[in-house]
Write an enzyme that holds these catalytic residues in place. Structure first.
Site, mmCIF file in Angstrom:
data_model
loop_
_atom_site.group_PDB
_atom_site.id
_atom_site.type_symbol
_atom_site.label_atom_id
_atom_site.label_comp_id
_atom_site.label_asym_id
_atom_site.label_seq_id
_atom_site.Cartn_x
_atom_site.Cartn_y
_atom_site.Cartn_z
ATOM 1 N N ASP A 16 -0.624 24.123 -34.133
ATOM 2 C CA ASP A 16 0.309 22.995 -34.133
ATOM 3 C C ASP A 16 0.219 22.225 -35.454
ATOM 4 O O ASP A 16 -0.845 22.230 -36.102
ATOM 5 C CB ASP A 16 -0.007 22.040 -32.985
ATOM 6 C CG ASP A 16 0.344 22.637 -31.628
ATOM 7 O OD1 ASP A 16 1.138 23.589 -31.592
ATOM 8 O OD2 ASP A 16 -0.190 22.141 -30.616
ATOM 9 N N TYR A 58 -12.641 26.202 -31.010
ATOM 10 C CA TYR A 58 -12.045 24.929 -31.401
ATOM 11 C C TYR A 58 -13.028 23.783 -31.183
ATOM 12 O O TYR A 58 -13.873 23.839 -30.281
ATOM 13 C CB TYR A 58 -10.801 24.630 -30.553
ATOM 14 C CG TYR A 58 -9.663 25.598 -30.714
ATOM 15 C CD1 TYR A 58 -8.659 25.383 -31.663
ATOM 16 C CD2 TYR A 58 -9.567 26.723 -29.903
ATOM 17 C CE1 TYR A 58 -7.601 26.257 -31.790
ATOM 18 C CE2 TYR A 58 -8.510 27.616 -30.031
ATOM 19 C CZ TYR A 58 -7.530 27.377 -30.975
ATOM 20 O OH TYR A 58 -6.481 28.256 -31.112
ATOM 21 N N ASP A 69 -0.559 15.463 -26.228
ATOM 22 C CA ASP A 69 -1.425 14.998 -27.315
ATOM 23 C C ASP A 69 -1.010 13.579 -27.709
ATOM 24 O O ASP A 69 -0.031 13.036 -27.199
ATOM 25 C CB ASP A 69 -1.435 15.964 -28.509
ATOM 26 C CG ASP A 69 -0.072 16.106 -29.170
ATOM 27 O OD1 ASP A 69 0.785 15.214 -29.003
ATOM 28 O OD2 ASP A 69 0.138 17.114 -29.859
ATOM 29 N N ARG A 75 -4.636 21.448 -25.806
ATOM 30 C CA ARG A 75 -4.131 20.146 -25.339
ATOM 31 C C ARG A 75 -3.825 20.183 -23.837
ATOM 32 O O ARG A 75 -3.981 19.179 -23.143
ATOM 33 C CB ARG A 75 -2.910 19.692 -26.150
ATOM 34 C CG ARG A 75 -1.779 20.658 -26.246
ATOM 35 C CD ARG A 75 -0.839 20.246 -27.381
ATOM 36 N NE ARG A 75 -0.043 21.347 -27.859
ATOM 37 C CZ ARG A 75 1.209 21.574 -27.456
ATOM 38 N NH1 ARG A 75 1.782 20.770 -26.586
ATOM 39 N NH2 ARG A 75 1.889 22.589 -27.942
#
Length: 304
Positions: A39, A67, A81, A172
């Site tokens: 993203d 991550y 988010d 997310r």
């Protein structure tokens, strides 16, 4: 043309496609592809395939990803988010132990519903296009695997965690689902991809570093050869008598193969093929043995 893989440390504000477009300008070549969308607000490891290595894109997308994510409890947004429109705000009444227990419950194979703000296509339309038009459609849950989740810090309502997951995982959405499990909601505030398959943050260059190295003629030192991806695969140095067949992408029958290769042929066994061309040993292809055909057949060809 450059053939190989370059690991880029994507900066916030860039899409994965922006990175590819920028590299096309830096390297003056069109044949470039990335190996997994990040993203725009996310940062971190983005392996980019150059030249013949673009044939690896689908294979590298399948690799595990790691991550570092941060989220805040007590809020939900339409994008899941912090950049989205706030939908709900709730008081956070859970304690640290409850948060840890909730997070641990997501480890393993789970079903995840992709967010509306994603690039998945439904009936030919990207979900984010429908979301921007104010539409919401039913999305089928997809099975993903969360191999590891490690809580790095807890200062409620703020949480930081490390996640090792399969392809197709939306972090997310994971944050959102943790919030739902805790009955207070959650939104992701920060995301960094630290690893994609074997490619790590320590190997990554910023776009500005890549541009400077290219201008100084030193970028080649940071290009990872295509065959490194298959470094744990058996090697088959193709004799001259069989060179034409591999150059044409043909299969090899078992009886054609040298004895030492024939003896290693088992169902699904992969081989990386090399040959001497114009005095140089070159990596040409990845082949697989298929017992029903009694043959070594091409999986991927990497001819320049």
């Amino acid at each position: 043309m450059i053939n190989g893989i370059i690991v880029i440390n994507k900066e916030a504000g860039f899409t994965s496609f922006d990175v590819v477009a920028k590299l096309r300008g830096i390297l003056k070549q069109k044949k470039i592809g990335h190996t997994g969308t990040l993203d725009p607000d996310a940062v971190g490891v983005l392996p980019v395939c150059l030249g013949s290595a673009t044939k690896l894109c689908d294979m590298l997308t399948d690799k595990k990803k790691e991550y570092i994510a941060e989220f805040v409890l007590g809020k939900t947004t339409d994008t899941q988010d912090i950049s989205g429109k706030v939908l709900t705000e709730s008081k956070v009444t859970c304690n640290e132990e409850q948060v840890r227990r909730a997070i641990a419950g997501f480890v393993g194979n789970i079903q995840q519903i992709p967010p509306m703000h994603s690039a998945i296509k439904v009936n030919g339309k990207r979900l984010y296009e429908l979301a921007r038009a104010g539409k919401e459609v039913e999305r089928k849950p997809r099975e993903i695997t969360l191999y590891e989740i490690e809580v790095l810090s807890l200062q409620l309502p703020y949480v930081k965690m490390r996640v090792l997951c399969s392809k197709g995982t939306y972090i997310r959405t994971l944050c959102h689902d943790i919030g739902q499990k805790l009955d207070c909601g959650a939104v992701m505030t920060k995301l960094e991809r630290t690893k994609s398959g074997e490619f790590t943050k320590e190997m990554a260059l910023s776009l500005s570093q890549a541009e400077e190295l290219s201008q100084n003629g030193k970028l080649e030192d940071y290009i990872i050869p295509v065959d490194r991806v298959f470094e744990n695969t058996d090697i088959f140095d193709v004799p001259d008598r069989l060179l034409k067949k591999v150059l044409n992408g043909n299969a090899f029958s078992l009886r054609e193969l040298p004895g030492q290769i024939r003896n290693k042929c088992r169902e699904g066994e992969n081989f990386r093929l090399y040959a001497k061309i114009e005095g140089k040993r070159k990596f040409l292809a990845l082949y697989e043995y298929q017992s029903d055909k009694q043959a070594l057949v091409p999986v991927k060809m990497f001819l320049d």
